[in-house]
Design a protein around this motif. Sequence first.
Motif, PDB file in Angstrom:
ATOM      1  N   THR A   2       0.853  -1.066   0.044  1.00 57.12           N
ATOM      2  CA  THR A   2      -0.043  -0.182  -0.085  1.00 57.12           C
ATOM      3  C   THR A   2       0.761   1.314  -0.026  1.00 57.12           C
ATOM      4  N   ALA A   3       0.407   2.261  -0.668  1.00 59.74           N
ATOM      5  CA  ALA A   3       1.080   3.666  -0.688  1.00 59.74           C
ATOM      6  C   ALA A   3       1.306   4.221   0.484  1.00 59.74           C
ATOM      7  N   PRO A   4       2.340   4.655   1.029  1.00 55.56           N
ATOM      8  CA  PRO A   4       2.406   5.314   2.366  1.00 55.56           C
ATOM      9  C   PRO A   4       1.825   6.562   2.512  1.00 55.56           C
ATOM     10  N   THR A   5       1.107   6.923   3.615  1.00 54.34           N
ATOM     11  CA  THR A   5       0.529   8.113   3.904  1.00 54.34           C
ATOM     12  C   THR A   5       1.331   9.148   3.759  1.00 54.34           C
ATOM     13  N   PRO A   6       1.178  10.467   3.133  1.00 53.02           N
ATOM     14  CA  PRO A   6       1.904  11.367   2.760  1.00 53.02           C
ATOM     15  C   PRO A   6       2.360  12.282   4.046  1.00 53.02           C
ATOM     16  N   PRO A   7       3.637  12.507   4.382  1.00 53.85           N
ATOM     17  CA  PRO A   7       3.953  13.124   5.719  1.00 53.85           C
ATOM     18  C   PRO A   7       3.745  14.754   5.272  1.00 53.85           C
ATOM     19  N   SER A   8       3.002  15.495   6.147  1.00 53.20           N
ATOM     20  CA  SER A   8       3.167  17.002   5.704  1.00 53.20           C
ATOM     21  C   SER A   8       4.494  17.777   5.780  1.00 53.20           C
ATOM     22  N   ARG A   9       5.367  17.138   6.797  1.00 54.42           N
ATOM     23  CA  ARG A   9       6.810  17.726   6.985  1.00 54.42           C
ATOM     24  C   ARG A   9       7.511  17.599   5.758  1.00 54.42           C
ATOM     25  N   ALA A  10       7.500  15.932   5.008  1.00 54.55           N
ATOM     26  CA  ALA A  10       8.154  15.803   3.758  1.00 54.55           C
ATOM     27  C   ALA A  10       7.685  16.885   2.941  1.00 54.55           C
ATOM     28  N   ALA A  11       6.291  16.918   2.690  1.00 53.53           N
ATOM     29  CA  ALA A  11       5.638  17.922   1.572  1.00 53.53           C
ATOM     30  C   ALA A  11       6.178  19.258   1.690  1.00 53.53           C
ATOM     31  N   ALA A  12       6.395  19.637   2.794  1.00 51.75           N
ATOM     32  CA  ALA A  12       6.687  20.980   3.228  1.00 51.75           C
ATOM     33  C   ALA A  12       7.943  21.198   2.870  1.00 51.75           C
ATOM     34  N   ARG A  13       9.024  20.331   3.023  1.00 51.54           N
ATOM     35  CA  ARG A  13      10.227  20.795   2.738  1.00 51.54           C
ATOM     36  C   ARG A  13      10.877  20.637   1.493  1.00 51.54           C
ATOM     37  N   LYS A  14      10.098  19.478   0.683  1.00 55.95           N
ATOM     38  CA  LYS A  14      10.349  18.882  -0.599  1.00 55.95           C
ATOM     39  C   LYS A  14      11.578  18.457  -0.781  1.00 55.95           C
ATOM     40  N   ASP A  15      12.341  17.552   0.313  1.00 57.33           N
ATOM     41  CA  ASP A  15      13.358  17.011   0.290  1.00 57.33           C
ATOM     42  C   ASP A  15      13.535  16.074  -1.018  1.00 57.33           C
ATOM     43  N   HIS A  16      14.748  16.223  -1.534  1.00 56.67           N
ATOM     44  CA  HIS A  16      15.060  15.847  -3.060  1.00 56.67           C
ATOM     45  C   HIS A  16      15.672  14.460  -2.872  1.00 56.67           C
ATOM     46  N   LEU A  17      15.244  13.369  -3.253  1.00 53.40           N
ATOM     47  CA  LEU A  17      15.617  11.969  -3.104  1.00 53.40           C
ATOM     48  C   LEU A  17      16.002  11.576  -4.559  1.00 53.40           C
ATOM     49  N   LEU A  18      17.153  10.727  -4.726  1.00 57.90           N
ATOM     50  CA  LEU A  18      17.862  10.147  -5.800  1.00 57.90           C
ATOM     51  C   LEU A  18      17.496   8.593  -5.756  1.00 57.90           C
ATOM     52  N   VAL A  19      16.737   8.056  -6.578  1.00 57.08           N
ATOM     53  CA  VAL A  19      16.298   6.587  -6.616  1.00 57.08           C
ATOM     54  C   VAL A  19      17.498   5.928  -7.693  1.00 57.08           C
ATOM     55  N   VAL A  20      18.231   4.954  -7.346  1.00 58.00           N
ATOM     56  CA  VAL A  20      19.173   4.261  -8.089  1.00 58.00           C
ATOM     57  C   VAL A  20      18.985   2.834  -8.231  1.00 58.00           C
ATOM     58  N   ASP A  21      18.381   2.339  -9.361  1.00 57.11           N
ATOM     59  CA  ASP A  21      17.956   0.882  -9.634  1.00 57.11           C
ATOM     60  C   ASP A  21      17.857   0.667 -10.988  1.00 57.11           C
ATOM     61  N   ASP A  22      18.325  -0.340 -11.431  1.00 53.30           N
ATOM     62  CA  ASP A  22      18.363  -0.782 -12.625  1.00 53.30           C
ATOM     63  C   ASP A  22      17.079  -1.535 -13.046  1.00 53.30           C
ATOM     64  N   GLU A  23      16.148  -2.115 -12.294  1.00 56.16           N
ATOM     65  CA  GLU A  23      14.902  -2.366 -12.722  1.00 56.16           C
ATOM     66  C   GLU A  23      13.717  -1.578 -12.825  1.00 56.16           C
ATOM     67  N   ASP A  65      20.705   0.688  -5.187  1.00 57.46           N
ATOM     68  CA  ASP A  65      20.869  -0.506  -5.115  1.00 57.46           C
ATOM     69  C   ASP A  65      22.501  -1.026  -5.389  1.00 57.46           C
ATOM     70  N   VAL A  66      22.796  -2.360  -4.934  1.00 53.25           N
ATOM     71  CA  VAL A  66      24.128  -2.625  -5.163  1.00 53.25           C
ATOM     72  C   VAL A  66      24.424  -3.146  -6.419  1.00 53.25           C
ATOM     73  N   MET A  67      23.448  -3.862  -6.914  1.00 50.67           N
ATOM     74  CA  MET A  67      23.482  -4.455  -8.308  1.00 50.67           C
ATOM     75  C   MET A  67      23.238  -3.705  -9.580  1.00 50.67           C
ATOM     76  N   LEU A  68      24.135  -2.975 -10.369  1.00 48.83           N
ATOM     77  CA  LEU A  68      23.846  -2.039 -11.216  1.00 48.83           C
ATOM     78  C   LEU A  68      24.951  -2.404 -12.587  1.00 48.83           C
ATOM     79  N   PRO A  69      24.231  -2.099 -13.755  1.00 47.24           N
ATOM     80  CA  PRO A  69      25.004  -2.797 -14.925  1.00 47.24           C
ATOM     81  C   PRO A  69      26.235  -2.274 -15.239  1.00 47.24           C
ATOM     82  N   ASP A  70      26.703  -0.882 -14.790  1.00 46.82           N
ATOM     83  CA  ASP A  70      27.921  -0.637 -15.111  1.00 46.82           C
ATOM     84  C   ASP A  70      29.046  -0.574 -13.743  1.00 46.82           C
ATOM     85  N   MET A  71      28.654  -0.478 -12.683  1.00 47.66           N
ATOM     86  CA  MET A  71      29.652  -0.537 -11.504  1.00 47.66           C
ATOM     87  C   MET A  71      28.477  -0.785 -10.402  1.00 47.66           C
ATOM     88  N   ASP A  72      28.909  -1.525  -9.379  1.00 45.34           N
ATOM     89  CA  ASP A  72      28.124  -1.777  -8.303  1.00 45.34           C
ATOM     90  C   ASP A  72      27.888  -0.831  -7.469  1.00 45.34           C
TER      91      ASP A  72
END
Length: 246
Positions: A2-23, A65-72
Amino acid sequence: MTAPTPPSRAAARKDHLLVVDDEPTVRELLRTALRYAGFDVDAAATGQEALDLAAQRSPDLVLLDVMLPDMDGFEVIRRLRAQPRQPRPGHGGGVPVLFVTAREARQDRINGLRLGGDDYITKPFDLEELLARIQAVLRRTRGEQPSRLSVGDLELEPEGHHVTRGGRTIRLSPTEFRLLHFLMANTGRTVTKEQILQNVWEYDFGGDPSIVDTYVSYLRRKVDTREPKLIHTVRGIGYVVRGPRT
């Protein structure tokens, strides 16, 4: 999941996340769920793409992720740590990294933490737990501390240096208090002996790690005199404080 409940703090701060995954499916799941939770999210399919995006946008946290196509992922975190970074207000200079990977071997966990990973979670994962770990890492890297820490019936008040369990006052030495504070601030997260040395004794690998075992033993005699036990050993890695339901 299930999708997580949106936290008001995170929405206000707009923290920037970088997702790294080859799938692609995992990448899209994380991007969608984290955006719904109020984060600004970029995604990368390779290590080099991740390094380029990190250099351009200086993320607040990298999910790696640890398993990536070009470098781990271990090589990615090494290069991330070498990159110059302009910290955003309220953040330190090094980008926090949370490993999200199918690699669950003990040695992989040890490598990830020793290379500077802030947490390590294995697939398949629960989105609510992942969100909680993201928020915990962001709080730690900002230096935010709640006025009181609680794990089960154990409570610690940082300002008053006061510790109770089941309402009974526990008297700790200053070093024991710092150690318990560090463990409780990282509840549910395994911390290595090296991390404990750095944060409690404030010295790096030159310190004798056996002092950690000694002081954990002291703490257990004072804190874990009743069930459930809260301080746990993770063999070959370090220690973790877990509540009765974590």
